[in-house]
Design a protein around this motif. Structure first.
Motif, mmCIF file in Angstrom:
data_model
loop_
_atom_site.group_PDB
_atom_site.id
_atom_site.type_symbol
_atom_site.label_atom_id
_atom_site.label_comp_id
_atom_site.label_asym_id
_atom_site.label_seq_id
_atom_site.Cartn_x
_atom_site.Cartn_y
_atom_site.Cartn_z
ATOM 1 N N ALA A 29 0.761 -1.144 -0.071
ATOM 2 C CA ALA A 29 -0.096 -0.056 0.003
ATOM 3 C C ALA A 29 0.946 1.149 0.093
ATOM 4 O O ALA A 29 0.271 2.516 -0.094
ATOM 5 C CB ALA A 29 -1.033 -0.077 1.106
ATOM 6 N N HIS A 30 2.190 1.024 0.016
ATOM 7 C CA HIS A 30 2.973 2.129 -0.044
ATOM 8 C C HIS A 30 4.260 2.143 -0.759
ATOM 9 O O HIS A 30 5.137 1.612 -0.201
ATOM 10 C CB HIS A 30 3.211 2.918 1.263
ATOM 11 N N ASN A 31 4.129 2.564 -2.168
ATOM 12 C CA ASN A 31 5.284 2.194 -3.033
ATOM 13 C C ASN A 31 5.453 3.315 -4.177
ATOM 14 O O ASN A 31 4.560 4.271 -4.180
ATOM 15 C CB ASN A 31 5.554 0.513 -3.530
ATOM 16 N N HIS A 32 6.333 3.151 -5.120
ATOM 17 C CA HIS A 32 6.489 3.951 -6.156
ATOM 18 C C HIS A 32 6.926 3.121 -7.323
ATOM 19 O O HIS A 32 7.214 2.039 -7.181
ATOM 20 C CB HIS A 32 7.627 5.095 -5.811
ATOM 21 N N LEU A 33 6.955 3.862 -8.522
ATOM 22 C CA LEU A 33 7.234 3.206 -9.936
ATOM 23 C C LEU A 33 8.412 4.119 -10.361
ATOM 24 O O LEU A 33 9.379 4.553 -9.596
ATOM 25 C CB LEU A 33 6.051 2.994 -10.755
ATOM 26 N N ASP A 62 1.039 2.760 -6.222
ATOM 27 C CA ASP A 62 2.195 3.628 -6.709
ATOM 28 C C ASP A 62 1.589 5.014 -6.328
ATOM 29 O O ASP A 62 0.645 5.634 -6.733
ATOM 30 C CB ASP A 62 2.067 3.490 -8.223
ATOM 31 N N LEU A 63 2.610 5.922 -5.705
ATOM 32 C CA LEU A 63 2.242 7.110 -5.125
ATOM 33 C C LEU A 63 3.197 8.267 -5.873
ATOM 34 O O LEU A 63 2.962 9.305 -5.512
ATOM 35 C CB LEU A 63 2.733 7.303 -3.759
ATOM 36 N N ASP A 64 3.648 7.870 -6.855
ATOM 37 C CA ASP A 64 4.558 8.673 -7.720
ATOM 38 C C ASP A 64 3.912 9.937 -8.461
ATOM 39 O O ASP A 64 3.912 11.058 -8.678
ATOM 40 C CB ASP A 64 5.291 8.106 -9.136
ATOM 41 N N LEU A 124 -5.170 10.227 -2.664
ATOM 42 C CA LEU A 124 -4.360 11.322 -2.828
ATOM 43 C C LEU A 124 -3.338 11.201 -1.879
ATOM 44 O O LEU A 124 -3.317 10.718 -0.798
ATOM 45 C CB LEU A 124 -5.342 12.379 -2.143
ATOM 46 N N LYS A 125 -2.058 11.377 -2.412
ATOM 47 C CA LYS A 125 -0.757 11.507 -1.925
ATOM 48 C C LYS A 125 -0.314 12.921 -1.315
ATOM 49 O O LYS A 125 -0.269 13.748 -2.357
ATOM 50 C CB LYS A 125 0.415 10.686 -2.838
ATOM 51 N N ILE A 126 0.062 12.881 -0.150
ATOM 52 C CA ILE A 126 0.703 14.422 0.424
ATOM 53 C C ILE A 126 1.986 14.052 0.707
ATOM 54 O O ILE A 126 2.268 13.223 1.518
ATOM 55 C CB ILE A 126 -0.404 15.031 1.468
ATOM 56 N N ALA A 225 1.410 7.926 6.798
ATOM 57 C CA ALA A 225 2.606 7.149 6.325
ATOM 58 C C ALA A 225 3.620 6.600 7.229
ATOM 59 O O ALA A 225 3.696 7.440 8.150
ATOM 60 C CB ALA A 225 3.285 7.794 5.104
ATOM 61 N N HIS A 226 4.474 5.615 6.980
ATOM 62 C CA HIS A 226 5.632 5.346 8.013
ATOM 63 C C HIS A 226 4.912 5.319 9.403
ATOM 64 O O HIS A 226 5.562 5.995 10.065
ATOM 65 C CB HIS A 226 6.645 6.358 7.736
ATOM 66 N N VAL A 227 4.212 4.259 9.671
ATOM 67 C CA VAL A 227 3.689 4.587 11.077
ATOM 68 C C VAL A 227 3.185 5.588 11.705
ATOM 69 O O VAL A 227 3.432 5.885 12.695
ATOM 70 C CB VAL A 227 4.555 3.662 11.974
ATOM 71 N N THR A 280 6.069 -0.838 1.604
ATOM 72 C CA THR A 280 7.571 -0.994 1.733
ATOM 73 C C THR A 280 8.353 0.243 1.313
ATOM 74 O O THR A 280 9.490 0.543 1.822
ATOM 75 C CB THR A 280 8.301 -2.383 0.914
ATOM 76 N N ASP A 281 7.926 0.908 0.100
ATOM 77 C CA ASP A 281 8.767 2.086 0.017
ATOM 78 C C ASP A 281 9.895 1.738 -0.856
ATOM 79 O O ASP A 281 10.714 2.641 -1.082
ATOM 80 C CB ASP A 281 9.019 2.989 0.884
ATOM 81 N N ILE A 282 9.944 0.453 -1.236
ATOM 82 C CA ILE A 282 11.519 0.085 -1.744
ATOM 83 C C ILE A 282 11.372 -0.370 -3.357
ATOM 84 O O ILE A 282 12.297 -0.895 -3.702
ATOM 85 C CB ILE A 282 12.161 -1.013 -1.125
HETATM 86 ZN ZN LIG Z 1 7.280 6.747 -0.134
#
Ligand SMILES: [Zn+2]
Length: 346
Positions: A29-33, A62-64, A124-126, A225-227, A280-282
């Motif tokens: 639920a938290h990653n990027h491309l 994908d939060l990009d 929506l990503k902030i 995000a991030h706990v 993961t964010d990785i």
């Molecule tokens: Zn991230």
């Protein structure tokens, strides 16, 4: 020998569990491309899916798109169009337009978000520049709970789409960079991650504004995000989760923090099992992702939280928290399915 050359290898003899695949399928639920991970741009989407399949990630958020509408549209075309059930893309806010729209910026940002949803954005990503760098038409720092942004949060509520919000950063990034700073090496590598206060606002004032924001918009679902942006203090996050049923948290990029306080973490997961999302964010990264599974599933002790030579966030190791199956299922996919209104996993 210099500190940077010191790479001690623990001589403990304890169980080492291989977590090749997760016990249950996963939504990341938290990653990027390819905006954050440019090497993905030259990979066929099918090869990216192969990497996700290797570690049973069924849906990839994908939060990009939070970086710009052009990126959002490109990612919708490239990923969503190729594998609609496998990718979820988030939209975002172009803060640079604040001076032009002044006190009506919130309305403008809400209208842009409506357009992004029409294109296919599912949240929506902030970014963390909100609360640190974002300024209004007078050049004043915009606080996280600024009422001028209410139309934006209420629009997300209207669509029942989540707002994944990252404010502040690890607490030590706000401290003086001296011999007592536990993130000293990381800050040497990434000097622009330092938000020493002053001139930046104190860490806790940003977090208090975040709590006020989540409290002020009970109809809006927020993913901290991030706990919940404060993984160093699970008691703080826990009381906010208790107060605000509209708040979820993801664990992206924080197994380093969670895994060095395994007793507190395990209690936190058991207590808030319905409100925690895997992330993961990785990037699509089987090797790194397997460490998350090892942390969540096993009783392994004192292992590395990232695959690098020297652990990236600080020189410590982590402990598994051996979550029971019902909690694992919730964290791995059930909570995310509910949040994204998906009936089943692909
Ligand atoms: Zn991230």
């Amino acid at each position: 020998m210099q500190l940077q050359d010191y790479k001690p290898i623990p001589k403990l003899v304890t169980p080492q569990t291989l977590t090749q695949r997760p016990r249950f399928p996963v939504v990341d639920a938290h990653n990027h491309l390819d905006n954050l991970f440019p090497h993905l741009a030259s990979m066929p989407v099918s090869a990216i899916l192969d990497q996700l399949d290797e570690v049973d990630i069924r849906v990839y958020v994908d939060l990009d798109g939070g970086w710009g509408e052009e990126i959002l549209r490109r990612h919708l075309d490239r990923y969503k169009a190729t594998a609609p059930e496998r990718f979820i893309h988030f939209g975002g806010v172009d803060w640079s337009q604040w001076p032009e729209h002044g006190d009506r910026f919130g309305e403008w940002a809400a209208a842009r978000f409506r357009q992004q949803v029409a294109w296919g954005a599912q949240g929506l990503k902030i970014w963390k520049n909100f609360g640190l760098h974002v300024t209004d038409q007078h050049g004043e720092r915009v606080r996280v709970n600024d009422p001028r942004l209410s139309p934006l949060w209420e629009t997300a509520a209207e669509y029942q789409l989540p707002v994944l919000i990252h404010v502040a950063d690890p607490v030590a990034f706000f401290d003086p960079i001296d011999e007592t700073n536990e993130r000293w090496e990381e800050l040497q590598q990434n000097p622009d991650w330092a938000f020493t206060s002053p001139p930046f606002p104190p860490f806790l004032s940003i977090l208090e504004d975040f709590a006020a924001l989540v409290t002020a918009h009970p109809r809006t679902t927020f993913i901290g995000a991030h706990v919940g942006c404060y993984s160093e203090n699970l008691a703080w996050v826990s009381q906010l989760l208790e107060r605000c049923p509209n708040l979820y948290v993801d664990i992206a990029a924080r197994i380093s923090e969670l895994g060095r306080q395994p007793y507190s973490s395990r209690r936190f997961f058991l207590k808030h099992a319905d409100r925690i999302l895997f992330g993961t964010d990785i990037g699509p990264n089987p090797e790194g992702t397997r460490i998350y599974y090892r942390f969540l599933e096993t009783e392994d002790e004192y292992f590395r939280y990232d695959p690098g030579d020297i652990p990236g966030q600080g020189r410590w190791n982590i402990y598994g928290i051996y979550l029971p199956d019902d909690v694992l299922k919730k964290v791995y996919h059930q909570n995310a399915l509910r949040l994204f209104q998906l009936s089943t996993l692909p």
